[in-house]
Scaffold this motif. Structure first.
Motif, short mmCIF file in Angstrom:
data_model
loop_
_atom_site.label_atom_id
_atom_site.label_comp_id
_atom_site.label_asym_id
_atom_site.label_seq_id
_atom_site.Cartn_x
_atom_site.Cartn_y
_atom_site.Cartn_z
N SER A 115 0.82 -1.55 -0.54
CA SER A 115 -0.35 -0.08 -0.10
C SER A 115 0.33 1.62 -0.28
N SER A 116 2.04 0.90 0.63
CA SER A 116 3.11 2.31 0.69
C SER A 116 4.37 2.61 -0.92
N GLY A 117 3.57 1.60 -1.63
CA GLY A 117 4.46 1.56 -2.57
C GLY A 117 6.07 1.65 -2.57
N GLN A 118 6.25 0.62 -1.34
CA GLN A 118 7.50 0.29 -0.82
C GLN A 118 8.13 -1.62 -1.58
N VAL A 119 7.58 -1.98 -2.38
CA VAL A 119 7.56 -3.45 -2.41
C VAL A 119 8.85 -3.48 -1.98
N LEU A 120 9.88 -4.77 -2.22
CA LEU A 120 10.85 -5.06 -1.69
C LEU A 120 11.61 -5.45 -3.06
N THR A 121 12.81 -5.14 -2.85
CA THR A 121 13.71 -5.72 -4.44
C THR A 121 15.09 -6.65 -3.78
N ARG A 122 15.92 -7.50 -4.93
CA ARG A 122 16.17 -7.91 -4.86
C ARG A 122 18.13 -7.66 -4.56
N ASP A 123 18.18 -8.18 -3.49
CA ASP A 123 19.54 -7.31 -3.45
C ASP A 123 20.91 -8.27 -4.87
N ILE A 124 20.24 -9.65 -4.94
CA ILE A 124 21.14 -10.37 -5.85
C ILE A 124 19.93 -11.08 -6.70
#
Length: 381
Positions: free
Chosen positions: A367-376
């Motif tokens: 909802s905050s638009g801060q989806v997780l991203t891959r470090d690798i």
């Protein structure tokens, strides 16, 4: 009159079982677990390959996998742990990503090495990788039995006073004065001070009852079995093949277990299904590239089920902001087993105030638009 329990865990797969067990150790006689079938349930746990490995695409998941590994190693045969060694096959295009992963793992104390084609043959003479590929090797990793593990956690929790309800389907929530005080089930109401939902894709439907939407979808997953000679199986590593987009491991004493190549989402097939001939052929064609000696006559069937996935491919864990006593642990994207003990530990740390913040994988990121991203970033992982 029976005292209202502190915790009600919904879902008896390995995630729910782990949470129930670790909570019961800290809060004996205060945990209830309900499962709509018979533990370990009819979701992803019953289908899981049970891979135990630390290499992952995000550093927190490496940490959680490493913490969980210590548990699997300790309980050993009680969870069916087999230390076969684990290999991640990666194309050299991702050499920089491999360097990041290996550096982080080594700094965390995880034994790991990178093998080329010639070196791979020393560890598995049957496995063929290309000159343009690496195998990231974890000698202490392998696989375990997810169903056996879930039952182990549940049985240990029973020793701590866990109340288990089988054949108990949660249909809705009981709300009083704006707070969730329990759930409605096919056997009647169940009350608790805190409710933790671990019911795979069914969690999405349940949350709709309180107008809570989660970005969860189901994905068809499956397995194919191959007959193999015991000498082949004995020397087999547990492998994720990022180049081909599948995985495989031994099934002792004389079978090989291969992940079916399928991408169907939000499917409406039965909970348990069988693979079609096209899926079998496609998966056989892939695995024969790694093991050229395998013959079509070695195919020994397979099975189909599903798991729940999220848009960013990371699980949803933690508190749901709308209600102070409602929690979730679902959407593990096919990788929940290897971190199940760490998930259980987190809930204990939260409820004992050792961990005051919501889980980094909490639902608010969407909802905050801060989806997780891959470090690798690898090709398929």
């Amino acid at each position: 009159m029976r005292k209202i329990p502190t915790f009600l865990v919904v879902g008896g797969g390995v995630i729910g079982a782990s949470i129930a067990y670790y909570l019961s150790e800290t809060f004996p006689n205060q945990v209830v677990l309900c499962e709509k079938s018979s533990p370990p349930g009819i979701g992803a746990t019953a289908m899981s390959g049970g891979l135990i490995r630390m290499n992952h695409t995000q550093f927190p998941l490496i940490d959680m996998s490493w913490k969980s590994y210590q548990v699997y190693k300790e309980i050993g045969s009680s969870c069916g742990f087999q230390q076969t060694g684990f290999g991640l096959i990666i194309h050299k295009t991702y050499a920089r990503e491999v360097e990041k992963a290996v550096l982080y793992m080594k700094e965390s104390g995880i034994p790991v090495m990178v093998l080329n084609k010639k070196e791979v043959s020393k560890y598995n003479p049957f496995l063929s990788i290309g000159d343009d590929e690496f195998l990231v090797y974890e000698p202490i990793s392998g696989f375990a039995d997810p169903k056996k593990t879930a039952l182990y956690f549940i049985n240990k929790a029973k020793e701590n006073g866990l109340r288990l309800y089988e054949g108990t389907k949660v249909d809705d929530f009981i709300i009083s004065n704006g707070e969730i005080v329990g759930v409605r089930t096919n056997i009647g109401p169940l009350h608790a001070k805190n409710i933790i939902l671990c019911g795979n894709i069914w969690t999405k439907k349940l949350l709709k009852q309180i107008n809570c939407s989660i970005p969860l979808y189901s994905k068809r997953i499956g397995l194919m079995f191959l007959h193999s000679h015991p000498s082949f199986t004995k020397q087999m590593l547990t492998v994720i093949d990022d180049t081909l987009g599948t995985y495989y491991r031994p099934v002792f004493p004389n079978r090989l277990f291969v992940g079916l190549k399928t991408e169907q989402t939000n499917h409406q097939t039965p909970i348990y299904d069988i693979p079609n001939l096209s899926e079998i052929h496609q998966t056989y064609d892939l695995i024969s590239k790694r093991f050229p000696g395998i013959k079509p006559s070695q195919v020994a069937g397979g099975r189909i089920s599903f798991d729940s996935y999220t848009p960013d491919q990371f699980p949803i864990v933690g508190k749901i902001a709308t209600y102070q006593n409602l929690f979730i642990a679902t959407g593990f994207n096919g990788g929940g087993f290897k971190i199940a003990p760490a998930i259980g530990h987190w809930f204990v740390s939260y409820f004992t105030n050792e961990q005051k913040e919501n889980h980094p994988f909490n639902i608010d990121r969407f909802s905050s638009g801060q989806v997780l991203t891959r470090d690798i970033a690898y090709a398929h992982m």
